[in-house]
Write a protein that holds these residues in place. Structure first.
Motif, PDB file in Angstrom:
ATOM      1  N   ARG A 122       0.700  -1.282  -0.067  1.00 53.04           N
ATOM      2  CA  ARG A 122      -0.114  -0.048   0.000  1.00 53.04           C
ATOM      3  C   ARG A 122       0.788   1.406   0.055  1.00 53.04           C
ATOM      4  N   GLN A 123       0.897   2.108  -1.124  1.00 52.64           N
ATOM      5  CA  GLN A 123       1.781   3.253  -1.059  1.00 52.64           C
ATOM      6  C   GLN A 123       0.915   4.436  -1.728  1.00 52.64           C
ATOM      7  N   TYR A 124       0.078   4.022  -2.981  1.00 53.57           N
ATOM      8  CA  TYR A 124      -0.840   4.895  -3.871  1.00 53.57           C
ATOM      9  C   TYR A 124      -2.034   5.527  -2.940  1.00 53.57           C
ATOM     10  N   TYR A 125      -2.599   4.502  -1.976  1.00 54.55           N
ATOM     11  CA  TYR A 125      -3.636   4.817  -1.052  1.00 54.55           C
ATOM     12  C   TYR A 125      -3.033   5.293   0.166  1.00 54.55           C
ATOM     13  N   THR A 126      -2.871   6.584   0.236  1.00 56.16           N
ATOM     14  CA  THR A 126      -2.165   7.336   1.502  1.00 56.16           C
ATOM     15  C   THR A 126      -3.331   7.266   2.739  1.00 56.16           C
ATOM     16  N   SER A 127      -2.736   7.652   3.811  1.00 54.60           N
ATOM     17  CA  SER A 127      -3.530   7.748   4.975  1.00 54.60           C
ATOM     18  C   SER A 127      -4.896   8.903   4.744  1.00 54.60           C
ATOM     19  N   GLU A 128      -4.316   9.860   3.986  1.00 53.25           N
ATOM     20  CA  GLU A 128      -5.309  11.169   3.692  1.00 53.25           C
ATOM     21  C   GLU A 128      -6.390  10.453   2.749  1.00 53.25           C
ATOM     22  N   LYS A 129      -5.937   9.779   1.827  1.00 46.95           N
ATOM     23  CA  LYS A 129      -6.955   9.340   0.848  1.00 46.95           C
ATOM     24  C   LYS A 129      -7.866   8.450   1.863  1.00 46.95           C
ATOM     25  N   LEU A 130      -7.598   7.328   2.485  1.00 47.70           N
ATOM     26  CA  LEU A 130      -8.222   6.391   3.147  1.00 47.70           C
ATOM     27  C   LEU A 130      -9.032   7.183   4.146  1.00 47.70           C
ATOM     28  N   VAL A 132     -10.530   9.934   3.710  1.00 49.67           N
ATOM     29  CA  VAL A 132     -11.637  10.644   2.893  1.00 49.67           C
ATOM     30  C   VAL A 132     -12.669   9.420   2.223  1.00 49.67           C
ATOM     31  N   MET A 133     -11.913   8.298   1.990  1.00 49.16           N
ATOM     32  CA  MET A 133     -12.817   7.412   1.616  1.00 49.16           C
ATOM     33  C   MET A 133     -13.581   6.683   2.331  1.00 49.16           C
ATOM     34  N   SER A 134     -13.063   6.792   3.751  1.00 52.62           N
ATOM     35  CA  SER A 134     -13.845   6.103   4.995  1.00 52.62           C
ATOM     36  C   SER A 134     -15.238   7.153   5.019  1.00 52.62           C
ATOM     37  N   GLN A 135     -14.892   8.085   4.882  1.00 49.84           N
ATOM     38  CA  GLN A 135     -16.223   9.187   5.042  1.00 49.84           C
ATOM     39  C   GLN A 135     -17.161   8.803   4.128  1.00 49.84           C
ATOM     40  N   LEU A 136     -16.618   8.947   2.878  1.00 49.93           N
ATOM     41  CA  LEU A 136     -17.651   8.540   1.654  1.00 49.93           C
ATOM     42  C   LEU A 136     -18.353   7.145   1.974  1.00 49.93           C
ATOM     43  N   MET A 137     -17.664   6.356   2.379  1.00 52.98           N
ATOM     44  CA  MET A 137     -18.269   5.086   2.461  1.00 52.98           C
ATOM     45  C   MET A 137     -19.735   5.212   3.388  1.00 52.98           C
ATOM     46  N   MET A 155      -9.335  -0.591   6.193  1.00 51.44           N
ATOM     47  CA  MET A 155      -8.616  -0.153   4.932  1.00 51.44           C
ATOM     48  C   MET A 155      -7.356  -0.112   5.053  1.00 51.44           C
ATOM     49  N   SER A 156      -6.810   0.376   6.070  1.00 54.22           N
ATOM     50  CA  SER A 156      -5.297   0.285   6.337  1.00 54.22           C
ATOM     51  C   SER A 156      -4.440  -0.716   6.080  1.00 54.22           C
ATOM     52  N   VAL A 157      -5.125  -1.813   6.286  1.00 49.12           N
ATOM     53  CA  VAL A 157      -4.282  -3.213   6.329  1.00 49.12           C
ATOM     54  C   VAL A 157      -4.568  -3.792   4.870  1.00 49.12           C
ATOM     55  N   MET A 158      -5.288  -3.124   4.017  1.00 51.35           N
ATOM     56  CA  MET A 158      -5.608  -3.567   2.867  1.00 51.35           C
ATOM     57  C   MET A 158      -4.202  -3.095   1.864  1.00 51.35           C
ATOM     58  N   THR A 159      -4.018  -3.879   0.624  1.00 48.25           N
ATOM     59  CA  THR A 159      -3.168  -3.720  -0.339  1.00 48.25           C
ATOM     60  C   THR A 159      -3.702  -2.760  -1.222  1.00 48.25           C
ATOM     61  N   LEU A 166     -12.104  -2.673  -4.101  1.00 49.39           N
ATOM     62  CA  LEU A 166     -13.012  -1.878  -3.140  1.00 49.39           C
ATOM     63  C   LEU A 166     -13.746  -0.560  -3.975  1.00 49.39           C
ATOM     64  N   CYS A 167     -12.692   0.061  -4.444  1.00 50.54           N
ATOM     65  CA  CYS A 167     -13.396   1.223  -5.057  1.00 50.54           C
ATOM     66  C   CYS A 167     -14.127   0.939  -6.292  1.00 50.54           C
ATOM     67  N   LYS A 168     -14.072   0.016  -7.068  1.00 50.46           N
ATOM     68  CA  LYS A 168     -14.769  -0.630  -8.030  1.00 50.46           C
ATOM     69  C   LYS A 168     -16.179  -1.217  -7.820  1.00 50.46           C
ATOM     70  N   GLN A 169     -16.284  -1.476  -6.372  1.00 49.39           N
ATOM     71  CA  GLN A 169     -17.373  -2.142  -5.769  1.00 49.39           C
ATOM     72  C   GLN A 169     -18.258  -1.250  -5.365  1.00 49.39           C
ATOM     73  N   TYR A 170     -18.066  -0.002  -4.893  1.00 51.07           N
ATOM     74  CA  TYR A 170     -18.771   0.751  -4.165  1.00 51.07           C
ATOM     75  C   TYR A 170     -18.585   2.086  -4.984  1.00 51.07           C
ATOM     76  N   ALA A 171     -20.073   2.829  -5.129  1.00 54.03           N
ATOM     77  CA  ALA A 171     -19.926   3.986  -6.407  1.00 54.03           C
ATOM     78  C   ALA A 171     -19.439   5.164  -5.548  1.00 54.03           C
ATOM     79  N   ASN A 172     -19.428   5.266  -4.511  1.00 52.88           N
ATOM     80  CA  ASN A 172     -19.246   6.738  -3.738  1.00 52.88           C
ATOM     81  C   ASN A 172     -17.709   6.724  -3.548  1.00 52.88           C
ATOM     82  N   ILE A 173     -16.881   5.801  -4.084  1.00 46.56           N
ATOM     83  CA  ILE A 173     -15.620   5.886  -3.807  1.00 46.56           C
ATOM     84  C   ILE A 173     -14.870   5.427  -5.156  1.00 46.56           C
ATOM     85  N   ARG A 174     -15.659   5.345  -6.442  1.00 47.99           N
ATOM     86  CA  ARG A 174     -15.208   4.783  -7.470  1.00 47.99           C
ATOM     87  C   ARG A 174     -14.235   5.633  -8.192  1.00 47.99           C
ATOM     88  N   ASP A 175     -14.243   7.103  -7.805  1.00 42.10           N
ATOM     89  CA  ASP A 175     -13.297   8.019  -8.476  1.00 42.10           C
ATOM     90  C   ASP A 175     -11.900   7.765  -8.057  1.00 42.10           C
TER      91      ASP A 175
END
Length: 221
Positions: A122-130, A132-137, A155-159, A166-175
């Motif tokens: 996990r390097q592209y999904y930084t803590s800041e992105k996670l 934001v994504m956790s709020q959108l979820m 999310m923090s333990v996922m690659t 996960l982003c492909k699965q949920y519409a609100n974090i698809r971006d």
């Protein structure tokens, strides 16, 4: 042996104690242990062989082409090699300073994962992105009553690739999906693409049967 004793008690019940003695675990020295295990496995195969019908593919499917093993040496992509060197330096610094970090416990496994594909870390999904994504979820019907801190923790333990799925699965974090350039940015993927392209040109399809090519890739350190 238990199954054979159950099916044919007239043959094996009188020899149960002897069979148990043959296959019982015995303490062996480290240098003798592997030899002892091989002898025990060979003995087991010798006993079971008359009761087992074993047929390999080449004996059943005569139309199969002969198996061929080809070793392909592939270099890492430029970005992958930079990430590999960064990870190596980080792990080396951790070992030199005697830091106890469970995530870096298996150094070789971490390096193999990076040599395989960078998205296994996990390097592209930084803590800041996670965050934001956790709020959108919370906008998802399945997570509207969830705790965003717990979502972030999961999310923090996922690659990177798991988060991409996960982003492909949920519409609100698809971006936040990763681009195909990152997914294919791996030396192994590039070599595999070349190999499959060559196979596609050589494989002939007829109305009688299809020939399928199976490719197995190994990463050697």
């Amino acid at each position: 042996m238990s199954l054979l004793n159950f099916v044919m008690p007239h043959m094996f019940s009188s020899s149960t104690s002897e069979i148990r003695r043959i296959f019982s675990s015995k303490t062996k020295a480290s240098e003798e242990h592997s030899i002892y295990e091989k002898e025990r496995i060979a003995h087991a195969k010798q006993i079971i062989k008359p009761f087992i019908l074993r047929r390999v593919k080449e004996e059943v499917l005569k139309q199969l082409p002969p198996k061929k093993d080809i070793v392909e040496w592939c270099e890492m992509s430029d970005k992958q090699e930079n990430l590999y060197q960064d990870l190596f330096s980080s792990l080396k610094k951790s070992i030199d300073s005697h830091e106890k970090n469970t995530e870096m416990g298996n150094v070789m496994m971490q390096l193999r994962k990076m040599a395989n594909h960078p998205l296994l870390h996990r390097q592209y999904y930084t803590s800041e992105k996670l965050k934001v994504m956790s709020q959108l979820m919370l906008k998802e019907p399945t997570h509207c009553e969830a705790n965003p801190d717990l979502i972030y923790e999961d999310m923090s333990v996922m690659t990177d690739y798991e988060l991409h799925l996960l982003c492909k699965q949920y519409a609100n974090i698809r971006d936040f999906k990763l681009g195909m350039d990152l997914i294919f940015d791996s030396g192994k993927f590039r070599t595999l693409t070349r190999i499959l392209s060559e196979f596609k040109e050589k494989v002939c399809f007829t109305n009688v049967f299809w020939t399928f090519c199976s490719v197995t890739c190994y990463i050697y350190m």
